[in-house]
Design an enzyme around this catalytic site. Structure first.
Site, mmCIF file in Angstrom:
data_model
loop_
_atom_site.group_PDB
_atom_site.id
_atom_site.type_symbol
_atom_site.label_atom_id
_atom_site.label_comp_id
_atom_site.label_asym_id
_atom_site.label_seq_id
_atom_site.Cartn_x
_atom_site.Cartn_y
_atom_site.Cartn_z
ATOM 1 N N ASP A 133 0.831 -1.213 0.000
ATOM 2 C CA ASP A 133 0.000 0.000 0.000
ATOM 3 C C ASP A 133 0.860 1.255 0.000
ATOM 4 O O ASP A 133 0.521 2.264 -0.604
ATOM 5 C CB ASP A 133 -0.934 0.006 1.220
ATOM 6 C CG ASP A 133 -2.014 -1.070 1.097
ATOM 7 O OD1 ASP A 133 -2.189 -1.599 -0.020
ATOM 8 O OD2 ASP A 133 -2.653 -1.379 2.121
ATOM 9 N N GLU B 75 -6.217 -29.915 -20.559
ATOM 10 C CA GLU B 75 -6.325 -28.817 -19.591
ATOM 11 C C GLU B 75 -7.682 -28.872 -18.904
ATOM 12 O O GLU B 75 -8.609 -29.507 -19.396
ATOM 13 C CB GLU B 75 -6.205 -27.464 -20.327
ATOM 14 C CG GLU B 75 -4.900 -27.280 -21.064
ATOM 15 C CD GLU B 75 -4.951 -26.108 -22.047
ATOM 16 O OE1 GLU B 75 -5.902 -25.316 -21.994
ATOM 17 O OE2 GLU B 75 -4.036 -26.017 -22.876
ATOM 18 N N LYS C 20 -11.301 -27.496 -17.949
ATOM 19 C CA LYS C 20 -12.268 -26.677 -18.669
ATOM 20 C C LYS C 20 -12.953 -25.773 -17.647
ATOM 21 O O LYS C 20 -13.855 -26.196 -16.918
ATOM 22 C CB LYS C 20 -13.287 -27.573 -19.371
ATOM 23 C CG LYS C 20 -14.234 -26.807 -20.258
ATOM 24 C CD LYS C 20 -15.069 -27.778 -21.096
ATOM 25 C CE LYS C 20 -16.002 -27.028 -22.009
ATOM 26 N NZ LYS C 20 -16.930 -26.156 -21.303
ATOM 27 N N ASP D 255 -15.295 -23.162 -15.939
ATOM 28 C CA ASP D 255 -16.689 -22.822 -16.199
ATOM 29 C C ASP D 255 -16.857 -21.320 -15.973
ATOM 30 O O ASP D 255 -17.319 -20.878 -14.938
ATOM 31 C CB ASP D 255 -17.590 -23.622 -15.264
ATOM 32 C CG ASP D 255 -19.010 -23.667 -15.765
ATOM 33 O OD1 ASP D 255 -19.248 -23.218 -16.906
ATOM 34 O OD2 ASP D 255 -19.883 -24.142 -15.026
ATOM 35 N N ARG E 61 -16.173 -13.021 -25.860
ATOM 36 C CA ARG E 61 -16.224 -13.857 -27.046
ATOM 37 C C ARG E 61 -17.347 -13.421 -27.985
ATOM 38 O O ARG E 61 -17.195 -13.413 -29.194
ATOM 39 C CB ARG E 61 -16.419 -15.314 -26.636
ATOM 40 C CG ARG E 61 -16.520 -16.239 -27.808
ATOM 41 C CD ARG E 61 -16.680 -17.680 -27.375
ATOM 42 N NE ARG E 61 -16.832 -18.494 -28.553
ATOM 43 C CZ ARG E 61 -17.972 -18.659 -29.204
ATOM 44 N NH1 ARG E 61 -19.057 -18.096 -28.751
ATOM 45 N NH2 ARG E 61 -18.034 -19.381 -30.287
ATOM 46 N N TYR F 42 -5.252 -19.545 -21.450
ATOM 47 C CA TYR F 42 -5.000 -20.907 -21.929
ATOM 48 C C TYR F 42 -4.552 -20.998 -23.389
ATOM 49 O O TYR F 42 -4.453 -22.095 -23.941
ATOM 50 C CB TYR F 42 -6.224 -21.786 -21.717
ATOM 51 C CG TYR F 42 -7.507 -21.224 -22.278
ATOM 52 C CD1 TYR F 42 -7.684 -21.089 -23.644
ATOM 53 C CD2 TYR F 42 -8.537 -20.836 -21.429
ATOM 54 C CE1 TYR F 42 -8.853 -20.581 -24.154
ATOM 55 C CE2 TYR F 42 -9.725 -20.324 -21.932
ATOM 56 C CZ TYR F 42 -9.866 -20.203 -23.296
ATOM 57 O OH TYR F 42 -11.023 -19.689 -23.805
ATOM 58 N N LYS G 70 -16.998 -33.303 -21.269
ATOM 59 C CA LYS G 70 -17.813 -32.769 -20.175
ATOM 60 C C LYS G 70 -18.065 -33.851 -19.136
ATOM 61 O O LYS G 70 -18.441 -34.974 -19.465
ATOM 62 C CB LYS G 70 -19.166 -32.289 -20.726
ATOM 63 C CG LYS G 70 -19.037 -31.200 -21.777
ATOM 64 C CD LYS G 70 -19.178 -29.830 -21.175
ATOM 65 C CE LYS G 70 -20.564 -29.300 -21.417
ATOM 66 N NZ LYS G 70 -20.730 -27.935 -20.954
ATOM 67 N N CYS H 95 -54.361 -19.788 -17.393
ATOM 68 C CA CYS H 95 -52.999 -19.262 -17.474
ATOM 69 C C CYS H 95 -52.700 -18.383 -16.258
ATOM 70 O O CYS H 95 -53.477 -17.491 -15.953
ATOM 71 C CB CYS H 95 -52.850 -18.449 -18.759
ATOM 72 S SG CYS H 95 -51.308 -17.510 -18.834
ATOM 73 N N CYS I 153 -52.411 -14.535 -17.588
ATOM 74 C CA CYS I 153 -53.490 -13.761 -18.192
ATOM 75 C C CYS I 153 -54.878 -14.306 -17.882
ATOM 76 O O CYS I 153 -55.885 -13.678 -18.189
ATOM 77 C CB CYS I 153 -53.312 -13.662 -19.705
ATOM 78 S SG CYS I 153 -53.627 -15.211 -20.561
ATOM 79 N N CYS J 33 -50.911 -21.569 -23.210
ATOM 80 C CA CYS J 33 -51.774 -20.412 -23.238
ATOM 81 C C CYS J 33 -51.697 -19.916 -24.683
ATOM 82 O O CYS J 33 -50.640 -19.545 -25.160
ATOM 83 C CB CYS J 33 -51.253 -19.343 -22.282
ATOM 84 S SG CYS J 33 -52.062 -17.775 -22.543
ATOM 85 N N CYS K 172 -51.180 -12.522 -24.300
ATOM 86 C CA CYS K 172 -50.789 -12.870 -22.924
ATOM 87 C C CYS K 172 -49.556 -12.059 -22.510
ATOM 88 O O CYS K 172 -48.552 -12.045 -23.215
ATOM 89 C CB CYS K 172 -50.488 -14.360 -22.850
ATOM 90 S SG CYS K 172 -49.858 -14.907 -21.258
HETATM 91 ZN ZN LIG Z 1 -51.559 -16.375 -20.774
#
Ligand SMILES: [Zn+2]
Length: 668
Positions: free
Chosen positions: A38, A114, A116, A118, A137, A228, A316, A410, A413, A428, A433
């Site tokens: 600091d 390597e 992956k 997330d 990206r 990477y 995965k 629904c 609505c 619906c 709606c």
């Molecule tokens: Zn609806």
């Protein structure tokens, strides 16, 4: 002091701070106390404020200098950021290896494996070792310039900070921004305290933080990064990927230490498996492993498809599971009207985040799982999909569990819900709606439908949120005065939008039918319907039998059309369209004797001058029938770039193949 001395003093301080940043944030080996650090920082800051003319963008004090912005500008990546194909089993990894060996005509290939991460993929651009910019990206070709936000990540060097003396002219590095588990939990606790919706997982938290408009807030999110690879490099040559990783490390980038150069695919699989069981030991989330060909010249030879490189693949991990209790089951209306049941769960920790709801997909799924309110269930989370209920632990039932009843109306609505016999979903069907309106309006205005220019997401969101439109017919009652005050709207663009709306009143009938958003009715069917009925009124009056009798209109679509015009809400909207002067019938002049009259035409690959649907429109205008599959009856195949199996089939059947230029002449 002379300016030259001050310049040197400032330079020395910056170098020191950079070295300590590198030791602390990248190597995790601090050499001085926070207090001493600091002190250095304050000394630099003071000197710079006395001599602001000496401040440079790569100074450590400039990391959180940016002011809040209104939005991000778009940047084009020097080399496209392709995404990777996914695999889910060792068998698929072996298949990948076979493909690579075959393409390279090689007996064995070296792979770098390597973790992956997330997180969020980003690219950073450096010129002569000095930071230029950083971007997300995006769609792989263009991303958002999030430089000011990325600069707040202290492990990203603003100037190469490692021991290397070799600095390329231009270097675009690639990496993944992520949030570690601890920061993620801390931020979610804060959000909950503030009554805000917590982030679903660390990846969403990282992505959301990178999109914040105020760099000072981003700095508070403690994002981290692993680098990477490189996307583009000028002024240096590399032979192998491991060499690239070593170089990046030596230039001061944070490279994850867990990677391995494997000789042969079995070693690759073994390394992947070893991480599957160890992933919990990391303080950040990984969702799999990445396998890359090590030899860079071999990568060149392998190349890429339009979407992904042929020299890399992602493996995965299978999703994680947990057991919890269903506290209630509620229903939600999706943006397209499908009603989905959702299980409200007793919060449970799963794959690094707390899960409190899971989708049940549809009502058949509830019956299949035989899930009741109060049941103990297993839930699974995989990738970005919302957690789902896998199965019910029936041996844990106490007899107090309750059945869930399917609602009749629904929740958004109040209109009557409809189940189509052939479908599992309950819907619906009210195009007005409120839960669906944004989606239906966007579809209505889209290019292949009513083609209203300027009616994009940003405008539709505002029109709906401000209550200016309640359904798509309301578009035709908008005035310049009412849209002028929307964000991103000026006098001229408001006038243009209204002009676009006015013009669309005269659109051809098939566009309107497609725009109505009758489920299952795509562009091609809309064309058929317009052709057969000539007006919306005639179509609305058609009975089921009459609809089914039309070639290419099946039972499901017929019922969907029939139901659409039996909804009181929908009829009201149609009347509003008519009252607004939207053309509801076929124009008188119609070309029936085009050059392609009665001919079946198939289009394949990418055309340079038209989208697929534009090209199909042209075929229809010339009297032909666009079709999606090649058969003996196909008159000819229009072949664009990157044509696939259709071209092979056409050749096999002896169907005539023509190029884009010839096609243009035919339809003109
Ligand atoms: Zn609806």
């Amino acid at each position: 002091m002379a300016t030259r001395d001050i310049r040197k003093q400032i330079g020395d301080l910056r170098d020191k701070i950079r070295r300590h940043d590198h030791l602390y944030y990248v190597l995790n080996k601090p050499a001085i106390s926070d207090h001493e650090y600091d002190g250095l920082y304050k000394e630099l800051k003071d000197l710079e404020s006395e001599h602001p003319e000496l401040i440079t963008p790569d100074s450590p004090t400039q990391r959180v200098g940016g002011e809040p912005v209104k939005g991000f500008s778009v940047v084009r990546h020097i080399a496209p950021m392709l995404s990777m194909d996914n695999t889910y089993s060792s068998e698929e990894i072996r298949e990948f290896d076979k493909r690579v060996k075959k393409n390279l005509k090689a007996d064995s290939v070296g792979y770098v494996v390597e973790l992956k991460f997330d997180g969020v993929s980003i690219s950073l651009l450096y010129e002569n070792g000095i930071w230029v910019r950083g971007a997300t990206r995006g769609d792989g070709v263009e991303g958002d310039d999030v430089s000011n936000n990325l600069k707040t990540i202290r492990s990203i060097p603003l100037k190469f900070a490692g021991e290397t003396k070799k600095v390329p002219r231009s270097l675009e590095v690639r990496g993944e921004v992520y949030m570690n588990t601890r920061s993620f939990e801390k931020i979610n606790r804060e959000k909950e305290r503030n009554g805000e919706e917590p982030f679903a997982n660390p990846r969403n938290a990282a992505a959301g933080s990178l999109k914040l408009l105020d760099p000072k807030m981003v700095a508070g999110r403690h994002l981290e990064i692993y680098i990477y690879g490189i996307g583009h490099c000028e002024g240096m040559e590399f032979k192998e990927h491991v060499e690239v990783l070593e170089y990046l490390k030596s230039a001061g980038f944070r490279v994850n230490p867990h990677f391995k150069l494997c000789r042969g695919i079995e070693e690759v699989i073994e390394y992947c498996d070893s991480w599957e069981s160890r992933r919990d030991k990391l303080d950040f989330e990984i969702d799999g492993m990445v396998v890359k060909v090590n030899d860079l010249a071999a990568r060149e030879r392998l190349g890429a498809t339009s979407k992904s490189p042929r020299w890399a693949i992602a493996y995965k991990f299978p999703a994680e599971r947990a057991m919890t209790e269903v506290e209630d089951i509620i229903v939600q209306v999706g943006r397209t009207g499908a009603i989905t049941p959702v299980a409200l769960l007793k919060p449970v920790h799963l794959s690094g985040s707390t899960v409190s709801r899971a989708t049940l997909h549809n009502f058949d799924e509830i019956a299949r799982l035989d899930v009741k309110i109060g049941d103990k269930v297993y839930v699974e989370k995989s990738g970005e999909i919302i957690p789902k209920v896998l199965s019910v632990a029936k041996d844990k039932r106490t007899g107090k569990e309750r059945y869930f009843r399917i609602p009749a109306k629904c929740p958004a609505c109040g209109s009557k819900l409809i189940q189509i016999p052939e479908e599992v979903a309950i819907r619906c069907e009210n195009v007005g709606c409120p839960a669906q309106i944004k989606e239906t309006v966007l579809h209505f205005a889209s290019r292949d439908a009513m083609d209203i220019e300027g009616m994009g997401t940003a405008i539709v969101d505002q029109l709906v949120d401000k209550g200016l439109i309640k359904d798509y017919a309301d578009i035709y009652y908008l005035e310049v005065e009412s849209v002028r005050n929307l964000e991103r709207m000026a006098e001229k663009s408001a006038a243009n939008l209204i002009a676009g709306i006015t013009k669309s009143r005269e659109n051809e009938l098939h566009r309107l039918i497609y725009a109505l958003g009758i489920r299952h009715v795509g562009e091609h069917s809309a064309w058929l319907l317009a052709d057969n009925f000539n007006s919306v009124q005639r179509l609305a009056d058609a009975g089921l039998e009459e609809l089914v009798s039309i070639h290419e209109i099946g039972q499901v679509m017929a019922e969907s059309i029939y139901n659409f015009f039996r909804s009181k809400e929908n009829l009201k909207i149609l009347k509003k369209l008519k009252d607004a002067g939207v053309r509801m019938a076929q124009a008188k002049t119609k070309e029936t004797h085009g050059k392609l009259s009665g001919k079946s035409v198939v289009i394949t690959g990418t055309l340079k001058s038209f989208s697929r649907s534009q090209a199909e429109d042209l075929v229809r205008k010339a009297g032909g029938n666009p079709s999606s599959s090649v058969s003996k009856n196909t008159a000819f195949l229009v072949c664009g770039e990157e044509a696939g199996s259709k071209l092979d089939k056409a050749k096999a059947l002896g169907v005539k193949v023509i190029g884009e230029e010839e096609f243009k002449k035919m339809v003109r």
